[in-house]
Enzyme design. Structure first.
Site, PDB file in Angstrom:
ATOM      1  N   HIS A  29       0.841  -1.208   0.000  1.00 56.38           N
ATOM      2  CA  HIS A  29       0.000   0.000   0.000  1.00 56.38           C
ATOM      3  C   HIS A  29       0.870   1.249   0.000  1.00 56.38           C
ATOM      4  O   HIS A  29       0.386   2.345   0.242  1.00 56.38           O
ATOM      5  CB  HIS A  29      -0.942  -0.011   1.213  1.00 56.38           C
ATOM      6  CG  HIS A  29      -2.051  -1.006   1.084  1.00 56.38           C
ATOM      7  ND1 HIS A  29      -1.853  -2.351   1.289  1.00 56.38           N
ATOM      8  CD2 HIS A  29      -3.347  -0.865   0.732  1.00 56.38           C
ATOM      9  CE1 HIS A  29      -3.004  -2.995   1.086  1.00 56.38           C
ATOM     10  NE2 HIS A  29      -3.916  -2.107   0.743  1.00 56.38           N
ATOM     11  N   GLY A  32       5.184   4.764  -3.130  1.00 56.36           N
ATOM     12  CA  GLY A  32       6.573   4.863  -3.593  1.00 56.36           C
ATOM     13  C   GLY A  32       7.100   3.502  -4.024  1.00 56.36           C
ATOM     14  O   GLY A  32       7.721   3.351  -5.076  1.00 56.36           O
ATOM     15  N   ASP A  89       9.275  -6.088   1.717  1.00 55.54           N
ATOM     16  CA  ASP A  89       9.435  -5.545   3.059  1.00 55.54           C
ATOM     17  C   ASP A  89      10.846  -5.000   3.133  1.00 55.54           C
ATOM     18  O   ASP A  89      11.812  -5.695   2.814  1.00 55.54           O
ATOM     19  CB  ASP A  89       9.197  -6.571   4.154  1.00 55.54           C
ATOM     20  CG  ASP A  89       8.923  -5.857   5.472  1.00 55.54           C
ATOM     21  OD1 ASP A  89       7.850  -5.237   5.600  1.00 55.54           O
ATOM     22  OD2 ASP A  89       9.788  -5.863   6.365  1.00 55.54           O
ATOM     23  N   PHE A 173      11.352   8.399  -1.953  1.00 57.49           N
ATOM     24  CA  PHE A 173      10.362   8.371  -0.868  1.00 57.49           C
ATOM     25  C   PHE A 173      11.068   7.994   0.433  1.00 57.49           C
ATOM     26  O   PHE A 173      12.276   7.734   0.455  1.00 57.49           O
ATOM     27  CB  PHE A 173       9.219   7.382  -1.201  1.00 57.49           C
ATOM     28  CG  PHE A 173       9.649   5.938  -1.251  1.00 57.49           C
ATOM     29  CD1 PHE A 173      10.251   5.418  -2.380  1.00 57.49           C
ATOM     30  CD2 PHE A 173       9.455   5.095  -0.154  1.00 57.49           C
ATOM     31  CE1 PHE A 173      10.646   4.077  -2.429  1.00 57.49           C
ATOM     32  CE2 PHE A 173       9.839   3.761  -0.189  1.00 57.49           C
ATOM     33  CZ  PHE A 173      10.444   3.257  -1.343  1.00 57.49           C
ATOM     34  N   ASP A 176      14.930   8.346   1.708  1.00 58.95           N
ATOM     35  CA  ASP A 176      15.851   8.649   0.606  1.00 58.95           C
ATOM     36  C   ASP A 176      16.629   9.957   0.787  1.00 58.95           C
ATOM     37  O   ASP A 176      17.828  10.003   0.467  1.00 58.95           O
ATOM     38  CB  ASP A 176      15.094   8.697  -0.728  1.00 58.95           C
ATOM     39  CG  ASP A 176      14.834   7.312  -1.301  1.00 58.95           C
ATOM     40  OD1 ASP A 176      15.491   6.356  -0.857  1.00 58.95           O
ATOM     41  OD2 ASP A 176      13.985   7.197  -2.200  1.00 58.95           O
ATOM     42  N   LYS A 196      18.955   5.539  -9.122  1.00 61.01           N
ATOM     43  CA  LYS A 196      18.644   4.779  -7.893  1.00 61.01           C
ATOM     44  C   LYS A 196      18.295   3.336  -8.254  1.00 61.01           C
ATOM     45  O   LYS A 196      18.796   2.394  -7.618  1.00 61.01           O
ATOM     46  CB  LYS A 196      17.488   5.444  -7.127  1.00 61.01           C
ATOM     47  CG  LYS A 196      17.091   4.633  -5.886  1.00 61.01           C
ATOM     48  CD  LYS A 196      15.908   5.187  -5.103  1.00 61.01           C
ATOM     49  CE  LYS A 196      15.522   4.221  -3.991  1.00 61.01           C
ATOM     50  NZ  LYS A 196      14.270   4.541  -3.312  1.00 61.01           N
TER      51      LYS A 196
HETATM   52  P1  IMP Z   1       7.410  -1.610   4.986  1.00 59.01           P
HETATM   53  O1  IMP Z   1       8.313  -2.512   4.197  1.00 59.01           O
HETATM   54  O2  IMP Z   1       6.099  -1.409   4.325  1.00 59.01           O
HETATM   55  O3  IMP Z   1       7.350  -2.014   6.410  1.00 59.01           O
HETATM   56  O4  IMP Z   1       8.050  -0.152   4.939  1.00 59.01           O
HETATM   57  C1  IMP Z   1       9.395   0.042   4.769  1.00 59.01           C
HETATM   58  C2  IMP Z   1       9.768   1.479   5.005  1.00 59.01           C
HETATM   59  O5  IMP Z   1      11.201   1.530   4.829  1.00 59.01           O
HETATM   60  C3  IMP Z   1       9.205   2.427   3.987  1.00 59.01           C
HETATM   61  O6  IMP Z   1       8.009   3.010   4.394  1.00 59.01           O
HETATM   62  C4  IMP Z   1      10.316   3.469   3.906  1.00 59.01           C
HETATM   63  O7  IMP Z   1      10.208   4.330   4.946  1.00 59.01           O
HETATM   64  C5  IMP Z   1      11.571   2.681   4.146  1.00 59.01           C
HETATM   65  N1  IMP Z   1      12.153   2.348   2.855  1.00 59.01           N
HETATM   66  C6  IMP Z   1      12.155   1.147   2.222  1.00 59.01           C
HETATM   67  N2  IMP Z   1      12.742   1.242   1.026  1.00 59.01           N
HETATM   68  C7  IMP Z   1      13.112   2.532   0.899  1.00 59.01           C
HETATM   69  C8  IMP Z   1      13.749   3.233  -0.155  1.00 59.01           C
HETATM   70  O8  IMP Z   1      14.073   2.721  -1.241  1.00 59.01           O
HETATM   71  N3  IMP Z   1      13.960   4.530   0.085  1.00 59.01           N
HETATM   72  C9  IMP Z   1      13.611   5.146   1.235  1.00 59.01           C
HETATM   73  N4  IMP Z   1      12.989   4.553   2.224  1.00 59.01           N
HETATM   74  C10 IMP Z   1      12.745   3.229   2.061  1.00 59.01           C
END
Ligand code: IMP
Length: 214
Positions: A29, A32, A89, A173, A176, A196
């Site tokens: 959901h 980004g 994740d 997002f 970053d 990226k």
């Molecule tokens: P989840 O995997 O949905 O628990 O969320 C992972 C969180 O890690 C995201 O909401 C981002 O805050 C952070 N995150 C994961 N991948 C990236 C990325 O490529 N750039 C920046 N933040 C990231």
């Protein structure tokens, strides 16, 4: 990289299941992530459909590892949609903070999903440490691909870097804007998305997935 049934009890490892062209649920959901995964899937004849488009619920992330959380999200989406589902994740691990926020990266941004707040929280914690403490960090991405019959394949990628303050750039997002990958001077927030995508944790996990399942 394997599903949970590989090699258990001394049995021969099972072959990695291939993904056939057709619909694939992106079990996330996070707009980004959905945007980045769509871009990564574009060359492979897959029709991505997001969990939000299918109105699928967002499961509680009860796992204690990135892989476990990716797996539970993909399995739920595959089960509810009847389609193969891919989940991600991921998170930022700050070495001087004992790899926090890690699997709690999204949760550090609170209900409002405000990453300015989450980045400030990291900076406040780092500033409270003795002068000279390192600012090394890495992103981890676990991808899980699940089928409606419960079969799962998973893949993991990592990118190392350092954290800057104040945050820079409005591309990307999450965290970053404070992450500079090793060997570069721009943050992920300043980089062109294609740059990226050529080096990120998600791209590395994705490259393994592509090798294995297409
Ligand atoms: P989840 O995997 O949905 O628990 O969320 C992972 C969180 O890690 C995201 O909401 C981002 O805050 C952070 N995150 C994961 N991948 C990236 C990325 O490529 N750039 C920046 N933040 C990231």
């Amino acid at each position: 990289m394997s599903g949970p049934d590989e090699g258990i009890g001394g049995e021969a490892p099972q072959a990695i299941r291939k993904l056939q062209p057709g619909k694939l649920v992106i079990a996330s959901h996070n707009p980004g992530k959905v945007r980045e995964i769509r871009a990564l899937l574009a060359p492979f004849g897959i029709e991505p459909v997001s969990a939000a488009e299918l109105d699928l619920p967002e499961p509680e992330e009860t796992g204690v590892t990135f892989i476990a959380n990716a797996e539970l999200k993909a399995l739920q989406a595959a089960d509810l949609s009847g389609l193969p589902a891919l989940s991600d994740d991921s998170g930022l691990c700050v070495e001087a903070l004992g790899n926090e926020p890690g699997i709690f990266s999204a949760r550090w941004a609170g209900e409002a999903k405000d990453f300015a707040v989450a980045m400030q929280r990291i900076e406040d914690r780092l500033s409270a440490l003795p002068p000279g403490t390192g600012r090394d960090a890495h992103f981890i991405c676990a991808l899980a691909l699940a089928w409606p019959d419960g079969h799962v394949e998973w893949f993991e990628g990592r990118v190392d870097g350092t954290l800057v303050w104040p945050p820079r750039g409005d591309k990307g997002f999450g965290y970053d804007p404070m992450f500079v990958p090793l060997g570069h001077s721009e943050t992920f927030g300043e980089m062109n998305p294609d740059t990226k995508h050529a080096m990120s944790h998600r791209a590395k996990a994705f490259a393994q997935l592509v090798d294995a399942i297409f």
